[in-house]
Write a protein that holds these residues in place. Structure first.
Motif, mmCIF file in Angstrom:
data_model
loop_
_atom_site.group_PDB
_atom_site.id
_atom_site.type_symbol
_atom_site.label_atom_id
_atom_site.label_comp_id
_atom_site.label_asym_id
_atom_site.label_seq_id
_atom_site.Cartn_x
_atom_site.Cartn_y
_atom_site.Cartn_z
ATOM 1 N N GLN A 299 0.833 -1.195 0.000
ATOM 2 C CA GLN A 299 0.000 0.000 0.000
ATOM 3 C C GLN A 299 0.875 1.255 0.000
ATOM 4 O OE1 GLN A 299 -3.584 -0.271 -0.045
ATOM 5 N NE2 GLN A 299 -2.788 -2.278 -0.635
ATOM 6 N N PRO A 300 0.517 2.256 -0.779
ATOM 7 C CA PRO A 300 1.348 3.470 -0.828
ATOM 8 C C PRO A 300 1.289 4.238 0.487
ATOM 9 C CG PRO A 300 -0.703 3.809 -2.029
ATOM 10 C CD PRO A 300 -0.664 2.353 -1.670
ATOM 11 N N SER A 301 2.405 4.828 0.859
ATOM 12 C CA SER A 301 2.461 5.615 2.087
ATOM 13 C C SER A 301 1.789 6.973 1.881
ATOM 14 C CB SER A 301 3.911 5.847 2.506
ATOM 15 O OG SER A 301 3.981 6.835 3.515
ATOM 16 N N ARG A 334 -16.076 10.053 -0.829
ATOM 17 C CA ARG A 334 -15.449 9.746 0.448
ATOM 18 C C ARG A 334 -13.926 9.704 0.311
ATOM 19 N NH1 ARG A 334 -18.121 4.117 1.636
ATOM 20 N NH2 ARG A 334 -17.209 3.887 -0.437
ATOM 21 N N ARG A 335 -13.263 9.998 1.409
ATOM 22 C CA ARG A 335 -11.795 9.960 1.407
ATOM 23 C C ARG A 335 -11.300 8.572 1.033
ATOM 24 N NH1 ARG A 335 -7.594 13.035 3.428
ATOM 25 N NH2 ARG A 335 -5.684 11.886 3.834
ATOM 26 N N ARG A 336 -11.996 7.536 1.485
ATOM 27 C CA ARG A 336 -11.586 6.165 1.181
ATOM 28 C C ARG A 336 -11.555 5.926 -0.329
ATOM 29 N NH1 ARG A 336 -15.293 1.904 3.941
ATOM 30 N NH2 ARG A 336 -14.523 3.053 5.742
ATOM 31 N N ASP A 337 -12.495 6.528 -1.038
ATOM 32 C CA ASP A 337 -12.531 6.372 -2.494
ATOM 33 C C ASP A 337 -11.388 7.131 -3.155
ATOM 34 O OD1 ASP A 337 -14.852 4.771 -2.391
ATOM 35 O OD2 ASP A 337 -16.096 6.567 -2.217
ATOM 36 N N LEU A 338 -11.057 8.286 -2.606
ATOM 37 C CA LEU A 338 -9.912 9.032 -3.129
ATOM 38 C C LEU A 338 -8.620 8.237 -2.920
ATOM 39 C CD1 LEU A 338 -10.730 12.657 -1.868
ATOM 40 C CD2 LEU A 338 -11.110 11.710 -4.152
ATOM 41 N N GLU A 339 -8.490 7.620 -1.749
ATOM 42 C CA GLU A 339 -7.305 6.825 -1.469
ATOM 43 C C GLU A 339 -7.185 5.644 -2.429
ATOM 44 O OE1 GLU A 339 -8.038 5.910 2.592
ATOM 45 O OE2 GLU A 339 -7.148 7.771 3.350
ATOM 46 N N ALA A 340 -8.312 5.031 -2.755
ATOM 47 C CA ALA A 340 -8.293 3.906 -3.695
ATOM 48 C C ALA A 340 -7.849 4.365 -5.081
ATOM 49 C CB ALA A 340 -9.675 3.266 -3.768
ATOM 50 N N MET A 341 -8.263 5.560 -5.481
ATOM 51 C CA MET A 341 -7.838 6.098 -6.776
ATOM 52 C C MET A 341 -6.346 6.362 -6.799
ATOM 53 S SD MET A 341 -10.779 8.742 -8.041
ATOM 54 C CE MET A 341 -9.727 9.132 -9.428
ATOM 55 N N ILE A 342 -5.833 6.912 -5.702
ATOM 56 C CA ILE A 342 -4.410 7.213 -5.643
ATOM 57 C C ILE A 342 -3.588 5.931 -5.686
ATOM 58 C CG2 ILE A 342 -2.578 8.170 -4.183
ATOM 59 C CD1 ILE A 342 -4.673 10.194 -3.155
ATOM 60 N N ALA A 343 -4.017 4.922 -4.931
ATOM 61 C CA ALA A 343 -3.295 3.652 -4.932
ATOM 62 C C ALA A 343 -3.266 3.043 -6.323
ATOM 63 C CB ALA A 343 -3.951 2.688 -3.936
#
Length: 376
Positions: A299-301, A334-343
């Motif tokens: 997982q990306p930091s 949601r932030r969780r969705d943004l994190e999934a896009m970044i990953a």
């Protein structure tokens, strides 16, 4: 509207069927539940309230099971109104064995009107009707019998105003052209309820520190949390009564090979090791033996510069679009969705862009924002 509605108590199958016959032709039914779940995984239903205007029926699930006519009423027929429905849907699915549909969640409706994304029922009622509801039974014991007059009134008022609130919300949504947005979001709520059991294997993704683990440790944490979800359901115990996320994360981090090493995990109890220690060690061993190609990706930091630039760019898009639409940013994405896009972007994988009306609003500018970051 009166704060003293007519209340009808239901504690026999015959009375429940008679109430169903009385409301069968209604277009909309206001629905709510009271439940208890401090000591169980599955909620224990304590009361089910419904009304179509006029009297309020209070169903006692401690003495009467769901009848076929009520099951059909929940799963078909009139539109059902609930407020903050996720746990109520779980209660009704467990008690009645049915998914409530069609559904409108008045909390979701209010969020799409640009209000507080998680407005409570009492504030909602005051917002639309000016009425102030009592709060004295908020933490009441709903499993006690008989219920007090105050409890019965409190429970009845939980559905009395939903019909009036929805009338105003529906008009406002239609004026703003967002009625279809609400219908789509409520369909997704129902889809999530149906997916709840199947989501056990994805529980591990919720941990905010997953990026600190190596792929083999992530696999161990995935196996441990998946096992816990199944056991919590089977034993009907809260997750934390079996093992907390903290303990399971600690096991995945240390990857113990025996009970002595397992006992060194912070916060783990001797009784937990005695009861489930062999199973935990077997799951860790399974992670050790997993083929490299089958391991979850690293997982990306969120502390990395590339990650931060992407998050800043995506949040800017969401915030600007939310401001234009008059919505809270978290309603839009949601932030969780943004994190999934970044990953996905950092791994050069296809982007999990939003779908439906959110996709129409956001997909193109989000993808463009990431392209611009990479071009810098």
């Amino acid at each position: 509207m009166t704060l003293t509605p007519e209340i009808r108590w239901i504690d026999t199958p015959e009375a429940l069927d008679a109430a169903c016959a009385e409301v069968a032709q209604a277009e909309v039914i206001a629905l709510d539940t009271e439940f208890f779940r401090e000591k169980t995984f599955h909620p224990v239903p304590a009361l089910i309230q419904f009304s179509v205007g006029g009297p309020v029926w209070l169903v006692d699930p401690l003495t009467v099971g769901c009848t076929e006519s009520f099951r059909q009423l929940l799963g078909e027929g009139p539109l059902k109104l609930l407020h903050a429905s996720s746990e109520d849907l779980e209660v009704l699915a467990h008690w009645a064995g049915v998914t409530v549909a069609p559904l409108v969640d008045t909390q979701v409706a209010q969020a799409l009107l640009g209000e507080d994304a998680a407005m409570g029922y009492q504030r909602l009622v005051q917002h639309w009707t000016g009425e102030t509801l009592p709060k004295d039974e908020t933490r009441s014991d709903w499993l006690q019998r008989p219920l007090s007059d105050s409890q019965r009134l409190y429970a009845a008022l939980d559905v009395v105003f939903l019909l009036e609130v929805w009338k105003y919300q529906r008009e406002a949504l239609e004026q703003q052209g967002r009625r279809e947005w609400l219908e789509a979001d409520c369909r997704e709520l129902l889809a999530q309820a149906l997916r709840s059991d199947a989501a056990d294997e994805q529980w591990y993704r919720r941990h905010r520190q997953l990026w600190r683990l190596a792929p083999r440790q992530i696999e161990a944490y995935r196996l441990l949390t998946t096992w816990r979800e199944g056991e919590a359901r089977r034993r009907n115990l809260p997750r934390g009564w079996l093992f907390s996320d903290r303990v399971l994360y600690g096991i995945a981090e240390r990857m113990p090979e025996n009970r002595y090493q397992l006992a060194e995990i912070e916060d783990i109890k001797p009784s937990q090791i005695k009861r489930d220690g062999d199973t935990l060690l077997a799951l860790v061993k399974q992670a050790h033996q997993c083929e490299e190609a089958a391991l979850p990706p690293v997982q990306p930091s969120p502390l990395g510069a590339d990650y931060k630039r992407r998050m800043k760019a995506l949040k800017r898009v969401v915030n600007e679009r939310a401001e234009t639409l008059g919505l809270a940013p978290e309603v839009l994405m949601r932030r969780r969705d943004l994190e999934a896009m970044i990953a996905a972007d950092l791994a050069a994988e296809p982007l999990p862009l939003p779908q439906g009306w959110r996709g129409e609003c956001l997909s193109a500018p989000l993808a463009q924002a990431l392209d611009e970051v990479k071009a810098e």
